[in-house]
Scaffold this active site. Sequence first.
Site, PDB file in Angstrom:
ATOM      1  N   ASP A 135       0.881  -1.184   0.000  1.00 10.68           N
ATOM      2  CA  ASP A 135       0.000   0.000   0.000  1.00 10.68           C
ATOM      3  C   ASP A 135       0.914   1.228   0.000  1.00 10.68           C
ATOM      4  O   ASP A 135       1.041   1.942   1.001  1.00 10.68           O
ATOM      5  CB  ASP A 135      -0.878  -0.034   1.253  1.00 10.68           C
ATOM      6  CG  ASP A 135      -1.764   1.198   1.357  1.00 10.68           C
ATOM      7  OD1 ASP A 135      -2.338   1.413   2.456  1.00 10.68           O
ATOM      8  OD2 ASP A 135      -1.870   1.957   0.368  1.00 10.68           O
ATOM      9  N   ASP A 150       2.832   6.557  -4.894  1.00  9.00           N
ATOM     10  CA  ASP A 150       3.075   6.265  -6.320  1.00  9.00           C
ATOM     11  C   ASP A 150       4.490   5.719  -6.508  1.00  9.00           C
ATOM     12  O   ASP A 150       5.408   6.122  -5.795  1.00  9.00           O
ATOM     13  CB  ASP A 150       2.897   7.547  -7.137  1.00  9.00           C
ATOM     14  CG  ASP A 150       1.456   8.060  -7.073  1.00  9.00           C
ATOM     15  OD1 ASP A 150       1.261   9.284  -7.104  1.00  9.00           O
ATOM     16  OD2 ASP A 150       0.542   7.218  -6.946  1.00  9.00           O
TER      17      ASP A 150
HETATM   18  N1  SAM Z   1      -3.274   4.752  -0.022  1.00  9.88           N
HETATM   19  C1  SAM Z   1      -2.244   5.586  -0.577  1.00  9.88           C
HETATM   20  C2  SAM Z   1      -2.174   5.369  -2.038  1.00  9.88           C
HETATM   21  O1  SAM Z   1      -2.886   4.499  -2.512  1.00  9.88           O
HETATM   22  O2  SAM Z   1      -1.463   6.064  -2.715  1.00  9.88           O
HETATM   23  C3  SAM Z   1      -0.928   5.287   0.090  1.00  9.88           C
HETATM   24  C4  SAM Z   1      -1.059   5.062   1.553  1.00  9.88           C
HETATM   25  S1  SAM Z   1       0.284   5.239   2.577  1.00  9.88           S
HETATM   26  C5  SAM Z   1       0.170   6.869   3.103  1.00  9.88           C
HETATM   27  C6  SAM Z   1       1.698   5.165   1.529  1.00  9.88           C
HETATM   28  C7  SAM Z   1       2.910   4.907   2.388  1.00  9.88           C
HETATM   29  O3  SAM Z   1       3.915   4.220   1.650  1.00  9.88           O
HETATM   30  C8  SAM Z   1       3.607   6.169   2.926  1.00  9.88           C
HETATM   31  O4  SAM Z   1       3.366   6.290   4.318  1.00  9.88           O
HETATM   32  C9  SAM Z   1       5.092   5.956   2.618  1.00  9.88           C
HETATM   33  O5  SAM Z   1       5.938   6.360   3.681  1.00  9.88           O
HETATM   34  C10 SAM Z   1       5.128   4.451   2.370  1.00  9.88           C
HETATM   35  N2  SAM Z   1       6.257   3.967   1.545  1.00  9.88           N
HETATM   36  C11 SAM Z   1       6.634   4.377   0.318  1.00  9.88           C
HETATM   37  N3  SAM Z   1       7.713   3.684  -0.100  1.00  9.88           N
HETATM   38  C12 SAM Z   1       8.022   2.793   0.899  1.00  9.88           C
HETATM   39  C13 SAM Z   1       9.025   1.786   1.058  1.00  9.88           C
HETATM   40  N4  SAM Z   1       9.965   1.567   0.105  1.00  9.88           N
HETATM   41  N5  SAM Z   1       9.019   1.044   2.196  1.00  9.88           N
HETATM   42  C14 SAM Z   1       8.086   1.268   3.166  1.00  9.88           C
HETATM   43  N6  SAM Z   1       7.110   2.219   3.078  1.00  9.88           N
HETATM   44  C15 SAM Z   1       7.086   2.972   1.942  1.00  9.88           C
END
Ligand code: SAM
EC number: 2.5.1.16
Length: 280
Positions: A157, A160
């Site tokens: 989740d 982008d």
């Molecule tokens: N529901 C949203 C969407 O569909 O775009 C995304 C939800 S959540 C806020 C997305 C999360 O992914 C963020 O909190 C970000 O810190 C996390 N994230 C992005 N890349 C990541 C990675 N390589 N490892 C762990 N978390 C990651």
Amino acid sequence: MRDILFIERDPYAPIRHCYTISKILYQGKSPFQEIQVVESPEFGRMLILDGVVQLDEKYEFLYHEYLAHVPLHAHPEPKNVLIIGGGDGGTLREVLKHDVVERAILVDIDKEVIEVSKKFFPTLSVGFGDSRAIVVNEDGYKYIQDYENEFDVIIVDSTDPVGFAHVLITEDFFRYVYKALKNDGIFVAQTESIHYHLDMVRTTQQRLRKVFPIVDLYTSIIPIYAGYWWTFSIASKKYPVRSPIREVKVQTKIYDADMHEYAFLPEKFYDKLVNGDYKY
Ligand code: SAM
């Protein structure tokens, strides 16, 4: 109070959504991203990361219910679940509705997203207080490499697939996922929109097909995401995924056994889309 116009900064989409907001509740910057929380008369509170709206209180169920309940109902006994990303807690909330789940590990690289969600989004972050939930703040790409034959369901989740999220759609990552799953495990990831991100959807599906025996695509219509027709790429080591194999008992707003099946694209169109015969 004069309304404020918030214009999204989404480098990954050809359009800019614009929202009327009544106030800015939080504005901050973590080591990974800019974090904002705003109040909208129409959408309720909204979480914004690096200028891109991640969720709104009004319609978030259209995303979190599909992301969580399709894989969890396609698996007969999903006891151990891993969520990569999902720092707002919405997916974790849905996963924990399943009594069969014994452990839900959420790995988000940015602990500040979790803290902000706990403060401003109580209906989404409710799962963080569940004794079955374990939170790890690390890059999911690194975390997953330490596991083999561990998880029944793995859910990505993420934001982008740009910047530090890009690693989560690579073939390497999908091979680590395959290794970390048990021999009947299921994987799902949000994989952007059919309208504006068709190449990325196709590439992700083709990469998954190199790793998993069963790969499919289902969708939901999400009003706040650029492109609206949002995809979830699902991959399974053993079980078919197009119908639930467990009775649907969880309380939801839209997901049920019929909507599970309805979310999948007709096979003929799905093949056209993934094989490149569907073009704009
Ligand atoms: N529901 C949203 C969407 O569909 O775009 C995304 C939800 S959540 C806020 C997305 C999360 O992914 C963020 O909190 C970000 O810190 C996390 N994230 C992005 N890349 C990541 C990675 N390589 N490892 C762990 N978390 C990651």
